[in-house]
Design a protein around this motif. Sequence first.
Motif, PDB file in Angstrom:
ATOM      1  N   LEU A 118      -1.948   9.398   5.421  1.00 47.08           N
ATOM      2  CA  LEU A 118      -2.478   8.942   4.131  1.00 47.08           C
ATOM      3  C   LEU A 118      -2.094   7.480   3.879  1.00 47.08           C
ATOM      4  O   LEU A 118      -2.898   6.694   3.369  1.00 47.08           O
ATOM      5  CB  LEU A 118      -1.940   9.850   3.017  1.00 47.08           C
ATOM      6  CG  LEU A 118      -2.788   9.938   1.759  1.00 47.08           C
ATOM      7  CD1 LEU A 118      -4.212  10.361   2.071  1.00 47.08           C
ATOM      8  CD2 LEU A 118      -2.157  10.908   0.770  1.00 47.08           C
ATOM      9  N   ALA A 119      -0.874   7.131   4.261  1.00 45.12           N
ATOM     10  CA  ALA A 119      -0.434   5.737   4.112  1.00 45.12           C
ATOM     11  C   ALA A 119      -1.327   4.821   4.942  1.00 45.12           C
ATOM     12  O   ALA A 119      -1.684   3.719   4.516  1.00 45.12           O
ATOM     13  CB  ALA A 119       1.020   5.598   4.544  1.00 45.12           C
ATOM     14  N   ARG A 138     -11.033  -4.152   2.309  1.00 44.38           N
ATOM     15  CA  ARG A 138     -11.341  -4.994   1.148  1.00 44.38           C
ATOM     16  C   ARG A 138     -11.025  -6.461   1.437  1.00 44.38           C
ATOM     17  O   ARG A 138     -11.766  -7.351   1.034  1.00 44.38           O
ATOM     18  CB  ARG A 138     -10.523  -4.531  -0.056  1.00 44.38           C
ATOM     19  CG  ARG A 138     -10.803  -3.097  -0.449  1.00 44.38           C
ATOM     20  CD  ARG A 138     -10.459  -2.830  -1.900  1.00 44.38           C
ATOM     21  NE  ARG A 138      -9.056  -3.038  -2.232  1.00 44.38           N
ATOM     22  CZ  ARG A 138      -8.178  -2.044  -2.375  1.00 44.38           C
ATOM     23  NH1 ARG A 138      -8.551  -0.796  -2.187  1.00 44.38           N
ATOM     24  NH2 ARG A 138      -6.943  -2.306  -2.720  1.00 44.38           N
ATOM     25  N   ALA A 188       0.823  -1.213   0.000  1.00 51.74           N
ATOM     26  CA  ALA A 188       0.000   0.000   0.000  1.00 51.74           C
ATOM     27  C   ALA A 188       0.850   1.253   0.000  1.00 51.74           C
ATOM     28  O   ALA A 188       0.505   2.253  -0.642  1.00 51.74           O
ATOM     29  CB  ALA A 188      -0.917   0.016   1.222  1.00 51.74           C
ATOM     30  N   ALA A 189       1.965   1.228   0.694  1.00 46.13           N
ATOM     31  CA  ALA A 189       2.695   2.486   0.919  1.00 46.13           C
ATOM     32  C   ALA A 189       4.201   2.334   0.851  1.00 46.13           C
ATOM     33  O   ALA A 189       4.938   3.235   1.228  1.00 46.13           O
ATOM     34  CB  ALA A 189       2.294   3.067   2.275  1.00 46.13           C
ATOM     35  N   TYR A 240       5.262   5.826   7.981  1.00 50.26           N
ATOM     36  CA  TYR A 240       3.907   5.833   7.417  1.00 50.26           C
ATOM     37  C   TYR A 240       3.098   6.994   7.979  1.00 50.26           C
ATOM     38  O   TYR A 240       2.889   7.082   9.187  1.00 50.26           O
ATOM     39  CB  TYR A 240       3.215   4.494   7.701  1.00 50.26           C
ATOM     40  CG  TYR A 240       3.931   3.340   7.040  1.00 50.26           C
ATOM     41  CD1 TYR A 240       3.962   3.245   5.657  1.00 50.26           C
ATOM     42  CD2 TYR A 240       4.609   2.392   7.789  1.00 50.26           C
ATOM     43  CE1 TYR A 240       4.646   2.208   5.036  1.00 50.26           C
ATOM     44  CE2 TYR A 240       5.293   1.351   7.183  1.00 50.26           C
ATOM     45  CZ  TYR A 240       5.307   1.268   5.796  1.00 50.26           C
ATOM     46  OH  TYR A 240       5.984   0.258   5.187  1.00 50.26           O
ATOM     47  N   ASP A 241       2.667   7.874   7.101  1.00 44.65           N
ATOM     48  CA  ASP A 241       1.872   9.023   7.517  1.00 44.65           C
ATOM     49  C   ASP A 241       0.382   8.676   7.479  1.00 44.65           C
ATOM     50  O   ASP A 241       0.004   7.528   7.192  1.00 44.65           O
ATOM     51  CB  ASP A 241       2.191  10.241   6.640  1.00 44.65           C
ATOM     52  CG  ASP A 241       1.956   9.960   5.161  1.00 44.65           C
ATOM     53  OD1 ASP A 241       1.254   8.972   4.823  1.00 44.65           O
ATOM     54  OD2 ASP A 241       2.479  10.724   4.331  1.00 44.65           O
ATOM     55  N   LEU A 245      -4.483   5.478   5.789  1.00 46.37           N
ATOM     56  CA  LEU A 245      -5.804   5.431   5.147  1.00 46.37           C
ATOM     57  C   LEU A 245      -5.799   4.410   4.012  1.00 46.37           C
ATOM     58  O   LEU A 245      -6.752   3.637   3.840  1.00 46.37           O
ATOM     59  CB  LEU A 245      -6.179   6.809   4.590  1.00 46.37           C
ATOM     60  CG  LEU A 245      -6.685   7.837   5.595  1.00 46.37           C
ATOM     61  CD1 LEU A 245      -6.996   9.148   4.888  1.00 46.37           C
ATOM     62  CD2 LEU A 245      -7.939   7.313   6.314  1.00 46.37           C
ATOM     63  N   GLU A 246      -4.718   4.404   3.230  1.00 44.20           N
ATOM     64  CA  GLU A 246      -4.614   3.445   2.132  1.00 44.20           C
ATOM     65  C   GLU A 246      -4.543   2.019   2.692  1.00 44.20           C
ATOM     66  O   GLU A 246      -5.158   1.088   2.172  1.00 44.20           O
ATOM     67  CB  GLU A 246      -3.382   3.775   1.287  1.00 44.20           C
ATOM     68  CG  GLU A 246      -3.105   2.837   0.141  1.00 44.20           C
ATOM     69  CD  GLU A 246      -4.179   2.827  -0.934  1.00 44.20           C
ATOM     70  OE1 GLU A 246      -5.052   3.721  -0.924  1.00 44.20           O
ATOM     71  OE2 GLU A 246      -4.159   1.910  -1.781  1.00 44.20           O
TER      72      GLU A 246
END
Lengths: 83, 413
Positions: free
Chosen positions: A42-43, A53, A16-17, A39-40, A45-46
């Motif tokens: 946004l990372a 999923r 993801a990141a 990992y911030d 969230l991804e």
Amino acid sequence: MSTLTITALKDILRSAAGEDDGVDLDAEILDTPFTELGYDSLALLETAARIAREYGVTLSDDDVDQIDTPRELLDRVNAAARA
Amino acid sequence: MTGAVVTGIGVVAPTGIGTEEYWRATTAGASAIGPITRFDPAPYPVRLAGEVPGFVPEEHVPSRLLPQTDHGTRLSLAAAAEALSRSGLTAAEAPDFGIGIATASTMGGFEFGQRELEHLWQLGGQHVSAYQSFAWFYAVNTGQISIRHGLRGPGATVVADQAGGLDALGVARRQIRKGTPAVVTGGVDSALCPLGLAGQLSTGDLSGAHDPERAYLPFTREARGHVPAEGGAILVVEDAEFARDRGAPVLGEIAGYAATFDPDPRDPAADGLPRAARQAIADAGLEPGDVDVVFADAAGRAGADRREAAAITALFGAGGIPVTAPKTGTGRLYAGAGGLDTAAALLSLRDQSIPPTVHVDATDPAQEIDLVVGRARPAALSTALVLARGRGGFNAALVVRAPLPGKPVHTKE
């Protein structure tokens, strides 16, 4: 629903990141804050979107904000999966 | 007022990854125009492009950035890393907010955006990457380069199609005049995916020719449009005193710059390009006779070529100055062109050699310009004029001057 393991989480994080050059994800990272792992928000969230999923557990943006370490993330996801 | 000097160049072009590789190919008259390989172009009326060959993202971009970057942003990160490395500039060498960034973009991260749109329609919104929030965006190269290299000075993104690449250099010079010691600038574009090509087709300016040798022929009677391409160049521009104090290599000075806008597209006489060229030369404190070579915009369309040739002859006289368009070997790079043409101009000044316009055998006799064709032409060069036009009426002109004698000069590798 299967349990999210630290190994599976590492795979998700990498895909993801990516992986910071200065960080060894294979080390013991359960209690290392995500920020120190590179990992911030946004990372995360991804990462949360992929967990949703693949594991059917949806974390809200607020949930993600409150999670600091891989252990906290695993606990939150697996508790929700058992519920 | 102190000058703005170029201290580093980074190139990712269809004719070469890396400044010297690009320059060797360019002076040799190499062409990288060929069939599109990134996807099957068979359903499209345009089948040719200038693709950057053999770019391995993992060799240029940290793993952490791969999931969040479009192909074009990866190219820009590679170019920025080379430019900074060659200039020797790091964030630690400047005051905390001392290094700015200004890049140009025409299309943003179309390939990334197309993939996420496919996910949206095929799989649903949960499958759209969180990084879609910025990966497609015009400003993404400016943002990613600044984050990766810790550039905390003023940031800007210019969107003016092909003229934008020169406008970014103009913005960089302005930031330096306002007191920022150094600015990373230029532009890199890439939109060679079906969505990007569809967007470019809508302009009607692309060549439908299938022969790579005959597809992009500016200033000739066969001109039928341009071949799209990807890539560009990133430059490090510094305040001359700051560069001197830290012993940086100096390739040349951004001596003059001007931008104009066409007042009315239906009125050819209103072409703003000649005004931009005149104003840039005047801004440099020079006369047209002081300019030694012109790097043309070379639209590859009959009317636009005629107007550019007329602008050049009005300034320098018929056949009065060597003119070249090395982008005939790459295709048009959109926002990437300004930086790359400026890089080529600076390297011409360094090597005293004008690279050829490739594929062109003879210009339209009605266009009385001395186009350098066939092979590189040795020449005594100290000043170059770079021209660029963007769709929508944007014009930009930039004058670069070789370093003054006695000043440190960039050494060849």
